[in-house]
Design a protein around this motif. Structure first.
Motif, mmCIF file in Angstrom:
data_model
loop_
_atom_site.group_PDB
_atom_site.id
_atom_site.type_symbol
_atom_site.label_atom_id
_atom_site.label_comp_id
_atom_site.label_asym_id
_atom_site.label_seq_id
_atom_site.Cartn_x
_atom_site.Cartn_y
_atom_site.Cartn_z
ATOM 1 N N GLU A 12 0.827 -1.207 0.000
ATOM 2 C CA GLU A 12 0.000 0.000 0.000
ATOM 3 C C GLU A 12 0.863 1.260 0.000
ATOM 4 O O GLU A 12 0.611 2.205 -0.750
ATOM 5 N N VAL A 13 1.915 1.281 0.826
ATOM 6 C CA VAL A 13 2.816 2.435 0.877
ATOM 7 C C VAL A 13 3.527 2.606 -0.466
ATOM 8 O O VAL A 13 3.662 3.726 -0.975
ATOM 9 N N MET A 14 3.969 1.510 -1.055
ATOM 10 C CA MET A 14 4.645 1.583 -2.352
ATOM 11 C C MET A 14 3.707 2.140 -3.417
ATOM 12 O O MET A 14 4.100 2.972 -4.230
ATOM 13 N N TYR A 15 2.460 1.667 -3.419
ATOM 14 C CA TYR A 15 1.478 2.136 -4.399
ATOM 15 C C TYR A 15 1.221 3.637 -4.232
ATOM 16 O O TYR A 15 1.201 4.390 -5.206
ATOM 17 N N ARG A 16 1.061 4.071 -2.999
ATOM 18 C CA ARG A 16 0.803 5.495 -2.747
ATOM 19 C C ARG A 16 2.003 6.364 -3.118
ATOM 20 O O ARG A 16 1.838 7.486 -3.575
ATOM 21 N N THR A 17 3.204 5.842 -2.910
ATOM 22 C CA THR A 17 4.415 6.618 -3.185
ATOM 23 C C THR A 17 4.726 6.685 -4.671
ATOM 24 O O THR A 17 5.003 7.753 -5.212
ATOM 25 N N ALA A 18 4.679 5.529 -5.347
ATOM 26 C CA ALA A 18 5.089 5.466 -6.758
ATOM 27 C C ALA A 18 3.930 5.586 -7.730
ATOM 28 O O ALA A 18 4.139 5.871 -8.906
ATOM 29 N N GLY A 19 2.709 5.314 -7.258
ATOM 30 C CA GLY A 19 1.555 5.390 -8.146
ATOM 31 C C GLY A 19 1.399 4.200 -9.067
ATOM 32 O O GLY A 19 0.553 4.214 -9.963
ATOM 33 N N CYS A 20 2.190 3.164 -8.856
ATOM 34 C CA CYS A 20 2.129 1.952 -9.689
ATOM 35 C C CYS A 20 1.522 0.810 -8.878
ATOM 36 O O CYS A 20 1.836 0.666 -7.692
ATOM 37 N N PRO A 21 0.704 -0.028 -9.498
ATOM 38 C CA PRO A 21 0.204 -1.208 -8.792
ATOM 39 C C PRO A 21 1.364 -2.088 -8.332
ATOM 40 O O PRO A 21 2.397 -2.176 -9.006
ATOM 41 N N VAL A 22 1.193 -2.737 -7.180
ATOM 42 C CA VAL A 22 2.260 -3.525 -6.550
ATOM 43 C C VAL A 22 1.752 -4.918 -6.219
ATOM 44 O O VAL A 22 0.620 -5.094 -5.775
ATOM 45 N N VAL A 23 2.642 -5.896 -6.410
ATOM 46 C CA VAL A 23 2.389 -7.282 -6.008
ATOM 47 C C VAL A 23 3.592 -7.742 -5.198
ATOM 48 O O VAL A 23 4.735 -7.499 -5.588
ATOM 49 N N ILE A 24 3.331 -8.390 -4.071
ATOM 50 C CA ILE A 24 4.393 -9.025 -3.288
ATOM 51 C C ILE A 24 4.068 -10.505 -3.241
ATOM 52 O O ILE A 24 2.926 -10.892 -2.988
ATOM 53 N N THR A 25 5.079 -11.333 -3.521
ATOM 54 C CA THR A 25 4.869 -12.781 -3.590
ATOM 55 C C THR A 25 5.806 -13.517 -2.638
ATOM 56 O O THR A 25 6.836 -12.980 -2.241
ATOM 57 N N ASP A 26 5.424 -14.746 -2.305
ATOM 58 C CA ASP A 26 6.400 -15.659 -1.742
ATOM 59 C C ASP A 26 6.975 -16.408 -2.936
ATOM 60 O O ASP A 26 6.827 -15.952 -4.075
ATOM 61 N N LYS A 27 7.606 -17.544 -2.751
ATOM 62 C CA LYS A 27 8.211 -18.240 -3.886
ATOM 63 C C LYS A 27 7.178 -18.847 -4.830
ATOM 64 O O LYS A 27 7.495 -19.164 -5.966
ATOM 65 N N ASP A 28 5.935 -18.994 -4.362
ATOM 66 C CA ASP A 28 4.926 -19.692 -5.148
ATOM 67 C C ASP A 28 3.673 -18.891 -5.477
ATOM 68 O O ASP A 28 3.072 -19.108 -6.514
ATOM 69 N N HIS A 29 3.245 -18.002 -4.583
ATOM 70 C CA HIS A 29 1.958 -17.332 -4.735
ATOM 71 C C HIS A 29 2.037 -15.842 -4.427
ATOM 72 O O HIS A 29 2.898 -15.408 -3.666
ATOM 73 N N VAL A 30 1.073 -15.103 -4.960
ATOM 74 C CA VAL A 30 0.909 -13.699 -4.628
ATOM 75 C C VAL A 30 0.352 -13.626 -3.209
ATOM 76 O O VAL A 30 -0.622 -14.299 -2.886
ATOM 77 N N THR A 31 0.991 -12.817 -2.362
ATOM 78 C CA THR A 31 0.553 -12.708 -0.970
ATOM 79 C C THR A 31 -0.008 -11.331 -0.625
ATOM 80 O O THR A 31 -0.743 -11.195 0.341
ATOM 81 N N ALA A 32 0.371 -10.298 -1.394
ATOM 82 C CA ALA A 32 -0.127 -8.948 -1.128
ATOM 83 C C ALA A 32 -0.280 -8.200 -2.450
ATOM 84 O O ALA A 32 0.525 -8.380 -3.368
#
Length: 180
Positions: free
Chosen positions: A64-84
């Motif tokens: 959420e902070v990254m999206y608000r700062t950069a204005g780009c959609p963000v995905v955070i993953t573990d080694k297998d799945h999208v987690t955030a």
């Protein structure tokens, strides 16, 4: 729970071999941590351990902070799945498997940045049409735990210096959080 029809015996040291078919299907590789627990029916359950999954609330805040700062959609993953996910509807990407491209990038501990004037064909998640403009692995104690990815949008067609700096700082911050 679905029966697989495969039976294995425990050896004198308490070890059991997980069949190759199951390891391939579940993307379990040598050295992957497994969580072992029991349930009330007396079953022993092996589950892939995900440090990023354990801190999914922090990962969601970071996205959420990254999206608000950069204005780009963000995905955070573990080694297998999208987690955030932030900047796109969660249901569109959350819990999807990472793409083969992202899996390979993590295995190679590489970085991906889309420069201006180029077109991206790099996807973060399987079954998604959204392409990445930047992707960096999260490396903790020499092992890959996941990745941070910026997705393209009208506002973010490529990775600028802000996105490059922010994605690297975020991956390092998440790594430090995992190391504890």
């Amino acid at each position: 729970m679905k029966a697989t029809g495969i039976v294995r015996r425990i050896d004198d040291l308490g070890r059991v071999v997980i069949p190759k078919e199951i390891r391939r299907t579940m993307r379990i590789r040598e050295g992957d941590p497994l969580e072992i627990y029991t349930n009330s029916e007396g079953e022993v359950i092996f589950k892939k351990y995900s440090a990023i999954g354990e801190m999914s609330e922090n990962a969601s805040h970071m996205a959420e902070v990254m999206y608000r700062t950069a204005g780009c959609p963000v995905v955070i993953t573990d080694k297998d799945h999208v987690t955030a996910v932030s900047g796109v509807p969660r249901r569109e990407l959350n819990e999807r498997r990472v793409s083969p491209e992202l899996e390979e990038l993590m295995e190679e501990r590489g970085h991906f940045y889309l420069d201006a004037g180029h077109e991206s064909h790099f996807h973060a998640a399987e079954g998604s049409d959204r392409t990445a403009i930047a992707a960096v692995p999260i490396i903790t104690a020499g092992d890959v735990s996941g990745a941070v990815v910026f997705l393209s949008s009208e506002k973010c067609p490529h990775a600028g210096e802000l996105q490059k700096s922010l994605i690297n700082a975020s991956a390092q911050f998440l790594a430090r959080q995992i190391e504890g």
